[in-house]
Motif scaffolding. Sequence first.
Motif, short mmCIF file in Angstrom:
data_model
loop_
_atom_site.label_atom_id
_atom_site.label_comp_id
_atom_site.label_asym_id
_atom_site.label_seq_id
_atom_site.Cartn_x
_atom_site.Cartn_y
_atom_site.Cartn_z
N GLY A 264 0.66 -1.15 0.01
CA GLY A 264 -0.04 -0.04 -0.05
C GLY A 264 0.82 1.30 -0.04
N VAL A 265 0.50 2.13 -0.73
CA VAL A 265 1.21 3.60 -0.73
C VAL A 265 -0.10 4.81 -0.59
CG1 VAL A 265 2.78 5.04 -2.01
CG2 VAL A 265 2.62 2.51 -2.33
N GLY A 266 0.25 5.60 0.31
CA GLY A 266 -0.76 6.65 0.71
C GLY A 266 0.16 7.96 0.59
N TYR A 267 -0.57 8.85 0.06
CA TYR A 267 -0.13 10.21 -0.23
C TYR A 267 -0.56 11.25 0.81
CZ TYR A 267 2.05 14.11 -3.24
OH TYR A 267 2.58 15.11 -3.40
N TYR A 268 0.27 11.87 1.81
CA TYR A 268 -0.23 12.89 2.89
C TYR A 268 0.57 14.23 2.51
CZ TYR A 268 -2.40 8.72 4.78
OH TYR A 268 -3.18 7.67 5.02
N PRO A 269 0.43 15.07 1.52
CA PRO A 269 1.19 16.30 1.21
C PRO A 269 1.00 17.17 2.35
CG PRO A 269 -0.76 16.07 -0.31
CD PRO A 269 -0.69 14.79 0.65
N GLU A 270 -0.29 17.28 3.00
CA GLU A 270 -0.51 18.13 4.17
C GLU A 270 0.54 17.97 5.28
OE1 GLU A 270 -3.56 16.70 3.32
OE2 GLU A 270 -3.53 17.61 1.36
N SER A 271 0.46 16.73 5.65
CA SER A 271 1.44 16.28 6.86
C SER A 271 2.77 16.04 6.32
CB SER A 271 0.76 15.18 7.35
OG SER A 271 -0.75 15.23 7.57
N GLU A 272 3.29 16.02 4.93
CA GLU A 272 4.43 15.72 4.50
C GLU A 272 5.04 14.56 4.95
OE1 GLU A 272 7.44 19.12 5.02
OE2 GLU A 272 5.71 20.34 5.90
N PHE A 273 4.28 13.53 4.52
CA PHE A 273 4.84 12.02 4.44
C PHE A 273 4.10 11.46 3.62
CE2 PHE A 273 1.61 11.73 7.98
CZ PHE A 273 0.97 10.62 7.56
N VAL A 274 4.89 10.15 3.17
CA VAL A 274 4.35 8.94 2.24
C VAL A 274 4.01 7.96 3.10
CG1 VAL A 274 4.47 7.77 0.44
CG2 VAL A 274 5.01 10.08 0.15
N HIS A 275 2.93 7.07 3.19
CA HIS A 275 2.81 5.87 4.06
C HIS A 275 3.12 4.92 3.04
CE1 HIS A 275 0.43 2.90 6.10
NE2 HIS A 275 0.34 2.34 4.76
N VAL A 276 3.98 3.83 3.34
CA VAL A 276 4.13 2.68 2.58
C VAL A 276 3.99 1.58 3.55
CG1 VAL A 276 5.75 3.51 0.74
CG2 VAL A 276 6.75 2.81 2.87
N ASP A 277 3.49 0.54 2.85
CA ASP A 277 3.35 -0.90 3.82
C ASP A 277 3.47 -2.05 2.87
OD1 ASP A 277 0.72 -1.79 2.91
OD2 ASP A 277 -0.22 -0.24 3.83
N VAL A 278 3.59 -3.20 3.50
CA VAL A 278 3.68 -4.68 2.70
C VAL A 278 2.56 -5.35 2.76
CG1 VAL A 278 6.40 -4.45 2.52
CG2 VAL A 278 5.28 -5.29 4.44
N GLY A 279 1.34 -4.56 3.11
CA GLY A 279 0.17 -5.50 2.85
C GLY A 279 -0.20 -5.54 1.32
N PRO A 280 -1.45 -5.80 0.88
CA PRO A 280 -1.98 -5.93 -0.35
C PRO A 280 -1.54 -4.47 -1.23
CG PRO A 280 -3.54 -6.44 1.16
CD PRO A 280 -2.61 -5.87 1.78
N VAL A 281 -1.43 -4.60 -2.47
CA VAL A 281 -1.34 -3.29 -3.28
C VAL A 281 -2.45 -2.77 -3.52
CG1 VAL A 281 -0.51 -2.83 -5.67
CG2 VAL A 281 0.72 -4.76 -4.67
N ARG A 282 -2.32 -1.35 -3.04
CA ARG A 282 -3.32 -0.44 -3.20
C ARG A 282 -2.85 0.93 -2.99
NH1 ARG A 282 -1.93 -1.97 1.32
NH2 ARG A 282 -2.82 -0.86 3.49
N THR A 283 -3.68 1.94 -3.14
CA THR A 283 -3.42 3.48 -3.16
C THR A 283 -4.41 4.47 -2.85
OG1 THR A 283 -2.01 5.10 -4.28
CG2 THR A 283 -3.92 4.00 -5.54
N TRP A 284 -4.16 5.39 -1.78
CA TRP A 284 -5.00 6.40 -1.42
C TRP A 284 -4.32 7.71 -1.41
CZ3 TRP A 284 -3.16 2.48 1.43
CH2 TRP A 284 -2.55 2.62 2.75
#
Length: 183
Positions: A163-183
């Motif tokens: 999984g990959v999540g984009y959090y520009p307001e909080s200035e970080f990117v979330h990455v995990d090794v769960g199923p492939v997905r995005t938000w």
Amino acid sequence: MNQFFDGTRRRFLQIGIAALATTVARPVLAAMPRIQGARALSFHNMHTDERLHVTYWKDGKYDRVAWQKINHILRDHYSGDVHPMSVRLMDLLYDLQHKMKHEGTVEVVSGYRSPKTNLMLASYTDGVAKNSYHLKGMAIDLRMPGAPLSRIYRTALGMRRGGVGYYPESEFVHVDVGPVRTW
Ligand SMILES: [Zn+2]
């Protein structure tokens, strides 16, 4: 020794694991090329200001002492709880930095989260999942000094390793090794 092999397949299977290990497995293993090299990661925990540079894999082996240090710097900084971090997550971070040609530090906004901390965060922050991979030591919220967040996001997305999540307001990117997905 030939008597082991001139019988039926069933006879062959009757040979114990130990016998197999000595008569068959060893020559095969010996013929395999040795995996050599080293993988290192540098972390800066943005909450505790701790820094760590660690070689976590060397010549085909993951290092146990290095892992204790990784687990410690990526612990739940609210509760102090330490949890084993995922091997696949560290390899993902290493490959992500390699792909981006980023040799610097991974700035850690959030690593492991205990169930209690996750509940507390979920009560007043949007976007904190109840069954977050942070609870399993399989996720990290990060940034890399000198690398635009959008580039970290795009590169991680392209790797399709979780999984990959984009959090520009909080200035970080979330990455995990769960199923492939995005938000
Ligand atoms: Zn996250």
